[in-house]
Design a protein around this motif. Structure first.
Motif, PDB file in Angstrom:
ATOM      1  N   THR A 263      49.222 -22.204 -16.535  1.00 25.15           N
ATOM      2  CA  THR A 263      49.651 -20.856 -16.699  1.00 25.15           C
ATOM      3  C   THR A 263      48.842 -19.865 -15.900  1.00 25.15           C
ATOM      4  OG1 THR A 263      50.090 -21.363 -19.399  1.00 25.15           O
ATOM      5  CG2 THR A 263      49.439 -19.174 -18.876  1.00 25.15           C
ATOM      6  N   MET A 264      47.866 -20.419 -15.838  1.00 27.56           N
ATOM      7  CA  MET A 264      46.980 -19.285 -14.844  1.00 27.56           C
ATOM      8  C   MET A 264      47.419 -19.239 -13.488  1.00 27.56           C
ATOM      9  SD  MET A 264      42.768 -19.655 -14.318  1.00 27.56           S
ATOM     10  CE  MET A 264      42.765 -20.939 -13.125  1.00 27.56           C
ATOM     11  N   HIS A 265      47.633 -20.630 -12.846  1.00 23.49           N
ATOM     12  CA  HIS A 265      48.095 -20.620 -11.436  1.00 23.49           C
ATOM     13  C   HIS A 265      49.595 -20.106 -11.307  1.00 23.49           C
ATOM     14  CE1 HIS A 265      44.834 -22.636  -9.717  1.00 23.49           C
ATOM     15  NE2 HIS A 265      44.699 -23.687 -10.673  1.00 23.49           N
ATOM     16  N   ARG A 266      50.291 -20.389 -12.140  1.00 25.32           N
ATOM     17  CA  ARG A 266      51.953 -19.919 -12.027  1.00 25.32           C
ATOM     18  C   ARG A 266      52.139 -18.481 -12.507  1.00 25.32           C
ATOM     19  NH1 ARG A 266      54.954 -22.675 -15.749  1.00 25.32           N
ATOM     20  NH2 ARG A 266      56.793 -22.424 -14.332  1.00 25.32           N
ATOM     21  N   GLY A 267      51.310 -17.806 -13.284  1.00 21.86           N
ATOM     22  CA  GLY A 267      51.339 -16.556 -13.844  1.00 21.86           C
ATOM     23  C   GLY A 267      52.505 -16.529 -14.931  1.00 21.86           C
ATOM     24  N   SER A 268      52.932 -17.456 -15.421  1.00 17.56           N
ATOM     25  CA  SER A 268      53.810 -17.341 -16.435  1.00 17.56           C
ATOM     26  C   SER A 268      53.253 -18.482 -17.637  1.00 17.56           C
ATOM     27  CB  SER A 268      55.246 -17.619 -16.189  1.00 17.56           C
ATOM     28  OG  SER A 268      55.451 -18.986 -15.386  1.00 17.56           O
ATOM     29  N   SER A 269      53.950 -18.387 -18.898  1.00 20.97           N
ATOM     30  CA  SER A 269      53.149 -19.188 -20.044  1.00 20.97           C
ATOM     31  C   SER A 269      53.690 -20.762 -19.597  1.00 20.97           C
ATOM     32  CB  SER A 269      53.644 -18.662 -21.174  1.00 20.97           C
ATOM     33  OG  SER A 269      52.946 -19.527 -22.143  1.00 20.97           O
ATOM     34  N   THR A 270      52.706 -21.649 -19.645  1.00 26.71           N
ATOM     35  CA  THR A 270      52.971 -23.040 -19.700  1.00 26.71           C
ATOM     36  C   THR A 270      52.711 -23.673 -21.022  1.00 26.71           C
ATOM     37  OG1 THR A 270      53.283 -23.182 -17.274  1.00 26.71           O
ATOM     38  CG2 THR A 270      52.987 -25.305 -18.764  1.00 26.71           C
ATOM     39  N   GLU A 271      53.320 -24.026 -21.902  1.00 27.46           N
ATOM     40  CA  GLU A 271      53.065 -24.476 -23.297  1.00 27.46           C
ATOM     41  C   GLU A 271      53.412 -25.880 -23.383  1.00 27.46           C
ATOM     42  OE1 GLU A 271      54.131 -22.009 -26.183  1.00 27.46           O
ATOM     43  OE2 GLU A 271      52.845 -20.361 -25.806  1.00 27.46           O
ATOM     44  N   LEU A 272      52.913 -26.857 -24.364  1.00 25.96           N
ATOM     45  CA  LEU A 272      53.121 -28.242 -24.509  1.00 25.96           C
ATOM     46  C   LEU A 272      54.582 -28.042 -25.264  1.00 25.96           C
ATOM     47  CD1 LEU A 272      49.643 -29.489 -25.409  1.00 25.96           C
ATOM     48  CD2 LEU A 272      51.070 -30.139 -23.260  1.00 25.96           C
ATOM     49  N   VAL A 273      55.355 -29.053 -25.066  1.00 24.79           N
ATOM     50  CA  VAL A 273      56.815 -28.971 -25.684  1.00 24.79           C
ATOM     51  C   VAL A 273      56.251 -29.409 -27.206  1.00 24.79           C
ATOM     52  CG1 VAL A 273      58.781 -30.385 -26.140  1.00 24.79           C
ATOM     53  CG2 VAL A 273      58.102 -29.625 -23.889  1.00 24.79           C
ATOM     54  N   ASN A 274      56.965 -28.890 -28.168  1.00 27.51           N
ATOM     55  CA  ASN A 274      56.870 -29.000 -29.675  1.00 27.51           C
ATOM     56  C   ASN A 274      57.307 -30.280 -30.092  1.00 27.51           C
ATOM     57  OD1 ASN A 274      55.814 -28.543 -32.205  1.00 27.51           O
ATOM     58  ND2 ASN A 274      57.856 -27.246 -32.857  1.00 27.51           N
ATOM     59  N   ALA A 275      56.525 -31.083 -30.438  1.00 31.74           N
ATOM     60  CA  ALA A 275      57.025 -32.407 -30.853  1.00 31.74           C
ATOM     61  C   ALA A 275      55.831 -32.893 -31.705  1.00 31.74           C
ATOM     62  CB  ALA A 275      56.871 -33.475 -29.686  1.00 31.74           C
ATOM     63  N   ARG A 276      56.429 -34.018 -32.378  1.00 25.42           N
ATOM     64  CA  ARG A 276      55.735 -34.947 -33.440  1.00 25.42           C
ATOM     65  C   ARG A 276      55.426 -36.102 -32.890  1.00 25.42           C
ATOM     66  NH1 ARG A 276      57.954 -36.786 -38.986  1.00 25.42           N
ATOM     67  NH2 ARG A 276      60.212 -36.668 -38.842  1.00 25.42           N
ATOM     68  N   VAL A 277      54.068 -36.676 -32.995  1.00 26.49           N
ATOM     69  CA  VAL A 277      54.031 -38.355 -32.653  1.00 26.49           C
ATOM     70  C   VAL A 277      53.113 -38.781 -33.756  1.00 26.49           C
ATOM     71  CG1 VAL A 277      53.033 -39.858 -30.829  1.00 26.49           C
ATOM     72  CG2 VAL A 277      54.269 -37.790 -30.157  1.00 26.49           C
ATOM     73  N   GLU A 278      53.738 -39.637 -34.524  1.00 24.99           N
ATOM     74  CA  GLU A 278      53.053 -39.845 -35.662  1.00 24.99           C
ATOM     75  C   GLU A 278      53.469 -41.537 -36.260  1.00 24.99           C
ATOM     76  OE1 GLU A 278      56.025 -38.321 -39.206  1.00 24.99           O
ATOM     77  OE2 GLU A 278      54.517 -36.932 -38.278  1.00 24.99           O
ATOM     78  N   ARG A 279      52.862 -42.001 -37.190  1.00 25.18           N
ATOM     79  CA  ARG A 279      52.882 -43.244 -37.560  1.00 25.18           C
ATOM     80  C   ARG A 279      53.535 -43.479 -38.812  1.00 25.18           C
ATOM     81  NH1 ARG A 279      49.816 -42.914 -33.747  1.00 25.18           N
ATOM     82  NH2 ARG A 279      49.236 -44.641 -32.359  1.00 25.18           N
TER      83      ARG A 279
END
Length: 338
Positions: A27-43
């Motif tokens: 996000t800091m380097h590109r100047g635009s927001s980079t967020e983790l894709v919304n997902a669930r990893v569960e058991r």
């Protein structure tokens, strides 16, 4: 004209803090927001792993951030299931960012009727739909040849060189780099060249795995501040023994720089009670509270390097440029102080 895809990140449960740090750096380097894709990893109740990706990833350039560290089997399975979920969701390309590549120590047959598990793991990753691997300090370089897809193997030595120059800036002429065994000489020599320091070797003889019978120092360490360099510290028995031997041979201080702090079993207690003045590890494996609380263990970040490598991969530019300290230094500006 070809459209340049923006990289999208997704993470499992192996090292969420590192994944979040990589997203922040991008996000800091590109100047635009980079967020983790919304997902669930569960058991499920029977410990089966389930993945559901909530965001649309059709046609996207996906990067799965997941070390296959302890619990290795669970984290590996999470990686494979995430890759399958993304492939079936029509992702354009799937890159596995594996800061610590588990099973890398099983890279050859050491005796009859034993597996080459690193090759098996490579086959599983390719079959799951992974099209590129981005990792750091593979235990054995030949593992890159186990894959029929591109593998970028980054190195911690440029990061370590920056840290050493900051920590020992007034006494750099007294520093000597130590390889803890003959097999690690190439890695130690690489760091020694970066900081313009001499090199010595601790030759060890094992009676059986996990036990060291005898150690001999090859080289004069008298009056030197010794820096032991290795890729993995597991139970820390060899590392602490090597530190003792170096002090016995006249070293004034012993420090260790290890790429992957596995630190299992009695490792923390051994390190805390050892003659080692400091152990420096990266955050390729999420540090436990015990690791964070140890007085003589420091953790250096890998997020700036991985963030830059992901952006270079997505843009089709050189990843090997990050092997040079000068190239990596701007990404770590202000992070290393003595």
């Amino acid at each position: 004209m070809a459209t340049i895809l923006e990289p999208k990140l997704i993470t499992g449960n192996a090292n969420k803090p590192l994944a979040s740090a990589i997203a922040r750096r991008m996000t800091m380097h590109r100047g635009s927001s980079t967020e983790l894709v919304n997902a669930r990893v569960e058991r499920f109740n029977d410990a089966e792993i389930f993945v559901e990706v909530y965001d649309n990833v059709r046609g996207e350039d996906m990067f799965i951030i997941q070390s296959t560290s302890n619990p290795a089997n669970d984290n590996l399975m999470e990686l494979l299931v995430m890759a399958d979920a993304l492939r079936r969701s029509s992702a354009s390309r799937i890159t596995a960012v594996i800061p610590y590549f588990g099973y890398a120590r099983q890279d050859r047959r050491t005796k009859a009727r034993t597996p080459i598990t690193a090759k098996l793991v490579a086959n599983m990753m390719v079959e799951a739909g992974i099209e590129r691997i981005l990792t750091m300090d593979l235990h054995a370089a030949q593992i890159q040849g186990f894959f029929d897809i591109p593998v970028d193997n980054l190195y911690a030595s440029p990061i370590f060189a920056l840290d050493i120059k900051a920590q020992f800036k007034d006494t750099l002429s007294d520093v000597m780099v130590i390889s803890p065994d003959v097999g690690g000489v190439a890695r130690a020599r690489e760091l020694a060249k970066r900081i313009n320091a001499p090199l010595a070797i601790v030759d060890k003889r094992r009676e059986k795995p996990g036990e060291v019978a005898e150690m001999t120092v090859i080289g004069d360490v008298t009056g030197k501040k010794c820096i032991i360099v290795d890729d993995i510290c597991d139970t820390a028995g060899t590392l602490c023994k090597a530190a003792e031997v170096l002090i016995e041979h006249g070293a004034t201080e012993v420090h260790s720089y290890i790429s992957h702090g596995v630190l299992s079993g009695p490792a923390i207690e051994r390190i805390t009670n050892s003659v080692m003045k400091s152990l420096v590890i990266t955050d390729s494996i999420e540090p436990t509270d015990a690791v964070k609380g140890a007085s003589n263990i420091r953790i250096v970040p890998t997020a700036p390097m991985f963030a830059q490598a992901i952006m270079n991969t997505a843009n089709g530019t050189s990843v090997s440029s990050l092997f040079e300290t000068e190239t990596l230094e701007p990404a770590y500006e202000g992070l290393f102080t003595s």
